[in-house]
Design an enzyme around this catalytic site. Sequence first.
Site, mmCIF file in Angstrom:
data_model
loop_
_atom_site.group_PDB
_atom_site.id
_atom_site.type_symbol
_atom_site.label_atom_id
_atom_site.label_comp_id
_atom_site.label_asym_id
_atom_site.label_seq_id
_atom_site.Cartn_x
_atom_site.Cartn_y
_atom_site.Cartn_z
ATOM 1 N N SER A 62 78.607 37.385 16.427
ATOM 2 C CA SER A 62 77.966 36.705 15.301
ATOM 3 C C SER A 62 76.993 37.639 14.623
ATOM 4 C CB SER A 62 77.212 35.467 15.791
ATOM 5 O OG SER A 62 76.008 35.851 16.441
ATOM 6 N N ASP A 63 76.726 37.374 13.345
ATOM 7 C CA ASP A 63 75.536 37.966 12.751
ATOM 8 C C ASP A 63 74.340 37.327 13.445
ATOM 9 O OD1 ASP A 63 73.880 39.482 11.157
ATOM 10 O OD2 ASP A 63 74.954 39.008 9.311
ATOM 11 N N TRP A 64 73.209 38.000 13.410
ATOM 12 C CA TRP A 64 72.063 37.607 14.226
ATOM 13 C C TRP A 64 71.530 36.246 13.783
ATOM 14 C CZ3 TRP A 64 74.431 41.417 15.825
ATOM 15 C CH2 TRP A 64 73.998 42.238 16.859
#
Length: 735
Positions: free
Chosen positions: A276-278
Amino acid sequence: MFNMFCSLFRGMKGRWPIGKTMALAAFLSAFCSVGAQPYTSKLLQHEQQIDDIIKSMTLEEKIAMLHGKNMFSSAGIPRLGIADVEYADGPFGIREEMEPHSWNSLHLSTDSATFFPTGSALAATWSTEWAYAYGRAMSHEARLRGKDMILGPAINIQRIPTGGRTYEYLSEDPLLSGQLAVAYTRGAQEQGTAVCLKHYALNNQENYRGFVDVRVSDRAMHEIYLRPFEMAVREADAWGVMAAYNKVNGRWCSENELLLNTILRRQWGFPGMVISDWGGVHSTVDAVVAGLNVEMPGDRYLGKALLDSVRAGSVSENVINQRVREILRVCLTVEPVAKEVANSQPVGNPEEMGVALEVARRSVVLLKNDPLANSKHEERLLPIDLQHVRSIAVVGENAVTPMAQGGVGAGVKTRCEITPLEGLRQLLGNRVKITYARDNEAVKAAKRVDLVIFFAGNNRKVETEGSDRTTIALPSGQDHLARSLAKANKRLITVIVSGAPVDVSTLKEVSPALLASWFNGSMGGLALAEVLTGKVSPSGKLPMSWPNRLEDVPAYATHSYPQQQPTNTQEDIFVGLVNKKSNERTQQLVANYAEESLVGYRWYDCKGIGVAYPFGHGLSYARFEYSDLRLTPTAEGLDVQFVLKNLSPTDAEEVAQVYVSRPLSHIDRPAKELKAFQRIALKAGQQKTVTIAVRRKDLCHWDEAAQTWMLEPGSLSVYVGGSSDNLPLHQDCNI
């Protein structure tokens, strides 16, 4: 045979049984890939070993691998000898080491790195060779720093010039972006570090990226926005992909079954890991079932909540095993770096700095170099005539401002960054008196020198992750300063330091010479000085159109951007946006991509809208002649052959561009599309016979009914030249 099948399919696809239709679609899709190497991932060489590892793991150990361990790592299996996965925040340099659970630096003395030219600068080289070298150099530094996966390259399409991360991305064109992404990926992974293609998918704006829902047609999605990702996966065997923050057609990217399982894994055959993106995860069951492997940086959804879901029967352990298998494929392919070895050697060494310099040299774009008014011999300001120029006034904050860090998001703690002023002083030494002046002092200085160089543009605080610019106007009164400098001294060169287009209307009016030099890395100032003085002939080409006005940009013209913010939402760029009490999603914004496939130059061509500088534009100190175009159909596509001659006494490089038009097509198409390109070096007076291959797969379109790539037979027009608006060669042929 292919034409027969095309006719048959068009006439009968509505009446055929679905099984026969899909079988024919598979045949046609394969036909569009004729000549391509079979896609066999290196990740698939450890399957038996992975079977044994998974059998010996506890459920708790499996779940521990599916979320962040700290800010930039996720867990391995220590007792089985599987190291943690260490991520390198990029994509234009290896970020300094951070505290385990914060964005604060550890303030080490050994975690520096090379600041490579940012994405738009790399794309301005139009060079797959230097994109490969760039990825290889990044990978070498990642290994020295103990990293397993680079969070890059960033390959989203530059849909809007105001995008906060336009400077990180490559191009408005999917072929240019894809070819460079393929080369970068090969370079990085051959050197031993996995890439993580980002941001998958359609993360084309920073404003409201955490809750915007992108609505896009299937054809536009595949042909424009997914194409670079597909190329990097299928042609370069990319081992990692990062799910974007936004939604696509109603589903978050981190739990989007269509994007992650149907397209990425099944259609493209991707066997690697998706992170995932953060803070970009919004669910437990939906995310892990849809194909997400790792939640970063914490364990809110894929930690205890996932463990409980498996025990409750909401998620099958077979799904968990598959997600673990995809992570282990990467873990067993990328050799881990021992903790005691990481960050023990200096990073930012001459070899990597040399790559940064070579990329920067080729990225500088000469936008304008007009003869001076009333000059007898068409005198131009560039290259600088050092026999007559004895004094130079350098003006503007961007002459002295480092660009390795600034704003929100990834930066680089570089050992070296040569600013433009330093580059000029290094190169010119005592031969020319160089005066640096600010503000009104600048106008006074301009009156007393032979030449003025004004450094305009943006900086890393203006162009920043997390927010888009509201305008392309130059900030801080730069237009006014440019007019004042021109009144003081007509011999004015303007250098635009930015990662994305700016309004150049005033600069074009007052400055006879105009260049774009980007956020150009550790050696950018030296590269620029070499171009200004003629040591290097400029050869960069614009990877995106520079519009006259924001109102002309397709996303603005169709009123699909900017969106109006709902009153009951808030944006946090690193934490998932959910209602913590009810776990319901916040209200959505909709971004309707009404321009469909007409992004960038495609839109301006079709609508007849003029631009400040077109896609592919870039002048040289040399003059090139194109001639003798010949087209030869091949099994792989089409060979485009022509003669390119350097008519000047200057060694130089040219980027030849091939565009294709299908005026008689039965489907809607742009006026022309880039289908191939090649960077060519020519000595003074030299000519070469050049052959550029146009691949069959790049002539295909996405058929929404068949859900596959198809090649429409018939006539096409081929255009060749040095820019999208300068194509002197033209010939028709049939495919």
